[in-house]
Design a protein around this motif. Structure first.
Motif, PDB file in Angstrom:
ATOM      1  N   GLY A  15    -120.743  51.949  21.863  1.00 43.42           N
ATOM      2  CA  GLY A  15    -120.148  52.302  23.151  1.00 43.42           C
ATOM      3  C   GLY A  15    -121.186  52.743  24.168  1.00 43.42           C
ATOM      4  O   GLY A  15    -121.143  52.336  25.336  1.00 43.42           O
ATOM      5  N   LEU A  73    -116.446  54.280  19.733  1.00 40.96           N
ATOM      6  CA  LEU A  73    -116.704  53.220  20.711  1.00 40.96           C
ATOM      7  C   LEU A  73    -116.304  53.625  22.130  1.00 40.96           C
ATOM      8  O   LEU A  73    -117.133  53.601  23.044  1.00 40.96           O
ATOM      9  N   PHE A  77    -118.511  54.961  25.264  1.00 42.66           N
ATOM     10  CA  PHE A  77    -118.503  54.101  26.447  1.00 42.66           C
ATOM     11  C   PHE A  77    -118.118  54.867  27.705  1.00 42.66           C
ATOM     12  O   PHE A  77    -118.746  54.721  28.747  1.00 42.66           O
TER      13      PHE A  77
END
Length: 126
Positions: A15, A73, A77
Motif C-alpha cells: 500500500g 494494503l 495506501f
C-alpha cells in the motif's frame, strides 16, 4: 498471530509503495502542485476501495483477508498522517483558504468515496 502480522506488514508495504507511485504519477501528470492533489487522490480512492472490500468480503466470505487488505494494503495506501501534515503546512504558509478547502474535500470526498464503493459493491455482490 505471527502470520496475521506478516500479512498486515506485507499489505502495508504494498500500500505504501502504491501511495508513493501514485504521488509520482500525479506529479508527472500535473506537475508540481501547491494543493496536495496526490494525497487527496489516494484518500478518496482508498476509501472507495475500502467500501468495495467491506461488501465483497462480507458477501463472499472473505473477511479473513481483512488484516491484509484493510489494515495493511489500504492502511498503507491512505494517508491520514500525511493529510494532517499537508493541512498544517498550508496553514503555516498562511493559506487558510486552501487548508479549509483541503480538509472539507478530503473528508467529504473520502466519505463519499466509501459510500460509492459500498453502493457499487452491493450492486455487484448482492
Amino acid at each position: 498471530m505471527v502470520s496475521t502480522v506478516f500479512l498486515v506488514a506485507l499489505g502495508g508495504a504494498i500500500g505504501a509503495s502504491l501511495r508513493y507511485l501514485t504521488g509520482v504519477g500525479v506529479m508527472r501528470l500535473l506537475g508540481p502542485q501547491e494543493f496536495p492533489v496526490a494525497i487527496i487522490t489516494v484518500n478518496v480512492v482508498g476509501s472507495f476501495l475500502m467500501g468495495v472490500f467491506v461488501v465483497a468480503a462480507a458477501q463472499r466470505g472473505l473477511t479473513h483477508f481483512s488484516p491484509f487488505v484493510m489494515t495493511g494494503l489500504l492502511g498503507g495506501f491512505t494517508t491520514f498522517s500525511a493529510f494532517s501534515l499537508e493541512t498544517m503546512t498550508l496553514l503555516q504558509r498562511g493559506d487558510s483558504g486552501h487548508a479549509l478547502l483541503y480538509v472539507v474535500l478530503s473528508v467529504g470526498l473520502s466519505v463519499g468515496g466509501l459510500a460509492l464503493g459500498l453502493m457499487a459493491a452491493r450492486g455487484v455482490f448482492t
